[in-house]
Design a protein around this motif. Structure first.
Motif, PDB file in Angstrom:
ATOM      1  N   ARG A  67       0.835  -1.204   0.000  1.00 51.58           N
ATOM      2  CA  ARG A  67       0.000   0.000   0.000  1.00 51.58           C
ATOM      3  C   ARG A  67       0.870   1.254   0.000  1.00 51.58           C
ATOM      4  O   ARG A  67       1.616   1.504   0.939  1.00 51.58           O
ATOM      5  N   GLY A  68       0.736   2.033  -1.059  1.00 53.47           N
ATOM      6  CA  GLY A  68       1.415   3.312  -1.139  1.00 53.47           C
ATOM      7  C   GLY A  68       2.874   3.249  -1.534  1.00 53.47           C
ATOM      8  O   GLY A  68       3.530   4.296  -1.599  1.00 53.47           O
ATOM      9  N   ASP A  69       3.410   2.050  -1.816  1.00 54.84           N
ATOM     10  CA  ASP A  69       4.839   1.989  -2.131  1.00 54.84           C
ATOM     11  C   ASP A  69       5.084   2.280  -3.609  1.00 54.84           C
ATOM     12  O   ASP A  69       4.207   2.099  -4.457  1.00 54.84           O
ATOM     13  N   HIS A  70       6.278   2.743  -3.896  1.00 56.65           N
ATOM     14  CA  HIS A  70       6.719   2.960  -5.280  1.00 56.65           C
ATOM     15  C   HIS A  70       7.953   2.112  -5.511  1.00 56.65           C
ATOM     16  O   HIS A  70       9.020   2.400  -4.970  1.00 56.65           O
ATOM     17  N   ARG A  71       7.773   1.034  -6.260  1.00 58.14           N
ATOM     18  CA  ARG A  71       8.878   0.132  -6.592  1.00 58.14           C
ATOM     19  C   ARG A  71       9.651  -0.290  -5.340  1.00 58.14           C
ATOM     20  O   ARG A  71      10.871  -0.336  -5.312  1.00 58.14           O
TER      21      ARG A  71
END
Length: 460
Positions: A406-410
């Protein structure tokens, strides 16, 4: 005499069999009572449904990509391209129309419609798509004079996920084909969301990025980890996890990709699957432009609401979005920013050191490296099948969801320390692993303490 008695009993037996057969035929052919209200009904749900949904989420998160991630490529963003249909639409002074998914919650629906109109929407900008025929809901819709489409419940019983998926398909089809045929996109909300005063301004500000960057998918008003009271109201992020909860759906995406293959259940996890997302990401604000106002739902209980929804910080005042705000989430600009933060960061692999370091009043970024996945070891039904995932080891000290996607970028989460220090929680190995200092061993799962749901305040 005996022969007549036997004949009479035979006739009675035949009549009895015919009566039973007729009753069975009626039972099979006539529709039964309507199924219970689904999804948006305000009733607690069984723990088992949450377990099943959690495993569905974990399956999506760990599903092998149909195409290796590094081979999923999109052309370079086109920041200087001519304005697209969505940008031209809002530049003409119009607001993206809103589809409100509703069932039988009258007060939350009234609050949602009130907030939409306080943000600038008119009755012509809103469609309420109702699942069922609750007259009290229809009365609320009439109060506001907005468009209304009602979907009658099916004759066959469906579970909550099936009800929701079919309602969404009904609502979006009616919106694009009948109610807003000229709109290049619609905003989708449910009847338990209250929106910020700059809700429409936000979507107008980020829509140009969706038209100029093919590695972007949709835009959401929701930050799953939007708990910080000191967040930057103008900051934008990218994530591979579809947030939902107030999101902008381009017409082209609906008509060419989503509508032809819309699923029968768990539509949100389907949106996150590799087959649908295809490596694309979603835009979301650091400070939420919507808040969740209901304690229960099909896949929501009071614990999740108190822990992950009520603490969400929603933007209260109207924010003046710069005309070029969308440029910050174009792929190359965004990647340069993340890599710049990591290149300048102090790197650690100890949670306690990260917590202490995050409180320092410095602009030097801090990067905490860890190396473990979601809790997907035990099969559904096992005694420990839904124990807290090891991500709680780093999520708890930094006020994040216990689900790492949830909400992570790569593989990267960005948070801000209490004194304003940028903090990055970085899963190894990720695309940025080359920026991890030599000799730094990421935090391992074995180094994390064992945590139960009771430790987190949830009673099973």
């Amino acid at each position: 005499m005996r022969r007549r008695t036997r004949r009479r009993r035979s006739r009675e037996l035949i009549l009895l069999c015919l009566f039973i057969a007729f009753g069975l035929l009626l039972h099979l052919c006539l529709p039964g009572p309507p199924p219970p209200q689904h999804a948006f009904a305000a009733t607690p749900q069984h723990w088992r449904s949450e377990v099943e949904r959690a495993h569905a989420a974990a399956a999506v998160a760990r599903r092998p990509a149909a195409v290796p991630e590094e081979s999923i490529t999109y052309g370079a963003p086109r920041p200087d391209a001519p304005a697209g249909p969505m940008e031209l639409f809002t530049a003409s002074g119009r607001l993206f129309p809103v589809v409100v998914i509703a069932c039988d919650r009258t007060e939350t629906l009234r609050n949602a419609l009130t907030s939409l109109m306080a943000a600038g929407a008119s009755a012509q900008d809103i469609l309420v798509a109702q699942d069922g025929a609750n007259s009290a809901v229809a009365a609320v819709v009439a109060e506001f004079g907005v468009s209304h489409k009602a979907k009658r419940p099916p004759l066959v019983p469906l579970d909550g996920a099936q009800h929701i998926a079919r309602t969404y398909k009904f609502a979006l089809t009616r919106a694009f084909e009948d109610v807003f045929p000229g709109a290049p996109a619609v905003i989708v909300v449910e009847d338990d969301l209250v929106v910020s005063k700059d809700f429409f301004d936000y979507f107008s500000a980020v829509a140009p990025a969706l038209e100029r960057d093919d590695s972007l998918f949709v835009a959401s008003a929701w930050n799953d980890n939007g708990f910080a009271k000191h967040g930057d109201p103008g900051a934008l992020r990218r994530t591979g996890w579809f947030p939902g909860l107030g999101w902008l759906l381009p017409r082209k995406l609906w008509e060419t990709e989503l509508h032809p293959q819309w699923p029968d259940g768990h539509w949100d996890h389907w949106m996150r699957s590799d087959d649908v997302a295809k490596g694309r990401e979603c835009v979301y604000p650091v400070v939420n432009r919507a808040s969740h106002e209901s304690e229960y739902g099909t896949f929501l209980d009071s614990w999740h609401d108190k822990r992950y929804f009520k603490p969400i910080v929603r933007q209260r005042s109207r924010f003046d979005w710069p005309s070029d705000a969308w440029r910050s989430v174009l792929r190359d600009v965004y990647e340069d920013r993340v890599r710049g933060l990591l290149a300048a960061a102090e790197h650690v692999s100890d949670v306690n050191a990260a917590v202490v370091g995050s409180a320092l009043a410095t602009t030097t970024p801090l990067a905490l490296w860890f190396d473990f996945e979601e809790n997907d070891d035990a099969p559904p039904g096992a005694a420990d099948a839904w124990a807290p995932p090891p991500f709680v080891c780093v999520s708890e000290p930094f006020d994040l969801w216990h689900e790492s996607r949830r909400g992570d970028h790569r593989g990267v989460h960005e948070v801000v320390g209490v004194a304003g220090r940028p903090v990055l929680l970085v899963k190894a190995p990720v695309a940025y692993d080359s920026l991890r200092p030599d000799g730094l061993t990421p935090l391992a799962r074995a180094e994390c303490p064992s945590v139960t749901w009771e430790d987190l305040g949830k009673e099973g």
